[in-house]
Design an enzyme around this catalytic site. Structure first.
Site, PDB file in Angstrom:
ATOM      1  N   HIS A 122       0.228  -1.257  -0.160  1.00  0.00           N
ATOM      2  CA  HIS A 122       0.480   0.276   0.309  1.00  0.00           C
ATOM      3  C   HIS A 122       0.533   1.642   0.362  1.00  0.00           C
ATOM      4  O   HIS A 122       0.511   2.431  -0.743  1.00  0.00           O
ATOM      5  CB  HIS A 122      -1.103  -0.080   1.150  1.00  0.00           C
ATOM      6  CG  HIS A 122      -1.292   1.567   1.527  1.00  0.00           C
ATOM      7  ND1 HIS A 122      -2.920   1.449   1.159  1.00  0.00           N
ATOM      8  CD2 HIS A 122      -1.184   2.945   2.466  1.00  0.00           C
ATOM      9  CE1 HIS A 122      -3.099   2.161   1.366  1.00  0.00           C
ATOM     10  NE2 HIS A 122      -3.123   3.131   1.270  1.00  0.00           N
ATOM     11  N   GLU A 123       1.941   0.818   0.971  1.00  0.00           N
ATOM     12  CA  GLU A 123       2.845   2.290   0.753  1.00  0.00           C
ATOM     13  C   GLU A 123       3.298   2.302  -0.164  1.00  0.00           C
ATOM     14  O   GLU A 123       4.208   4.224  -0.538  1.00  0.00           O
ATOM     15  CB  GLU A 123       3.590   2.091   2.055  1.00  0.00           C
ATOM     16  CG  GLU A 123       2.805   1.979   3.254  1.00  0.00           C
ATOM     17  CD  GLU A 123       1.418   3.381   3.820  1.00  0.00           C
ATOM     18  OE1 GLU A 123       2.383   4.493   3.062  1.00  0.00           O
ATOM     19  OE2 GLU A 123       0.301   3.301   4.304  1.00  0.00           O
ATOM     20  N   HIS A 126       1.508   4.152  -2.860  1.00  0.00           N
ATOM     21  CA  HIS A 126       1.524   5.039  -3.028  1.00  0.00           C
ATOM     22  C   HIS A 126       3.082   6.306  -3.461  1.00  0.00           C
ATOM     23  O   HIS A 126       3.174   7.665  -4.330  1.00  0.00           O
ATOM     24  CB  HIS A 126       1.920   6.697  -1.357  1.00  0.00           C
ATOM     25  CG  HIS A 126       0.464   5.917  -0.444  1.00  0.00           C
ATOM     26  ND1 HIS A 126      -0.482   6.598  -1.308  1.00  0.00           N
ATOM     27  CD2 HIS A 126      -0.021   5.798   0.525  1.00  0.00           C
ATOM     28  CE1 HIS A 126      -1.295   6.657   0.234  1.00  0.00           C
ATOM     29  NE2 HIS A 126      -1.646   5.833   0.825  1.00  0.00           N
TER      30      HIS A 126
END
Ligand SMILES: [Zn+2]
Length: 184
Positions: A122-123, A126
């Protein structure tokens, strides 16, 4: 006089040939699609190195326009991964080979029981230019914590993968420095 002029014409003709050949090459060649290669560094990722590598692999198997490889010593680092005691965070990309983004692997979410590979993927998402899509279902990687603490899905859905593909389809997009925090 006549001889010199004639020689000049010959020289001009000889020069023109390679020029024609060069300009014809791009039109004749098949379009070549090269992936953008980004490097990551996990030297500050503490106990999360294995899950970070798995999160990197999620993206390397989900998209083709960008590849993430471990930085070799002395090489520029594009994605720096740091273990912290707070909530997971990341710089919003898309980061370019000339830029640097940071992923903070926050233990706050790990301690609450969230899947650590999902946090890493997820990170990293980003840094590849994906915003949060909250609230959202577990099938969405960018739904983050709203996918539920029991969510074990570590893969982007098709629209998330397609968006990263678009982010790295050209060279026009510019990195931003916004920091996105993933507090539950
Ligand atoms: Zn997030």
């Amino acid at each position: 006089m006549l001889r010199r002029t004639f020689a000049g014409v010959l020289a001009g003709a000889a020069l023109a040939l390679p020029l024609v050949a060069v300009s014809a090459t791009p039109a004749a060649a098949a379009p070549e699609i090269l992936a953008t290669t980004l490097t990551y560094d996990d030297s500050q990722a503490g106990e999360f190195k294995t899950q970070v590598a798995a999160g990197v692999n999620v993206w390397n198997t989900s998209v083709t326009n960008v590849r993430i490889v471990k930085a070799t010593p002395g090489q520029r680092v594009n994605i720096r991964v740091v273990a912290t005691d707070g909530w997971p965070q990341a710089n919003l990309g898309p980061v370019r080979p000339t830029g640097t983004a940071t992923v903070w692997m926050g233990r706050e979410a790990v301690n609450q029981g969230y899947n650590v590979v999902r946090i890493a993927a997820h990170e990293i998402g980003h840094t590849l230019g994906l915003p949060d899509i909250k609230p959202g279902p577990c099938s969405s990687l960018m739904s983050g914590s709203t996918g539920g603490v029991s969510c074990q899905n570590t893969n982007p859905n098709s629209s998330e993968a397609a968006r990263v593909q678009r982010n790295y389809a050209g060279t026009a997009a510019v990195s931003t420095n916004a920091v996105l925090t993933d507090a539950a």
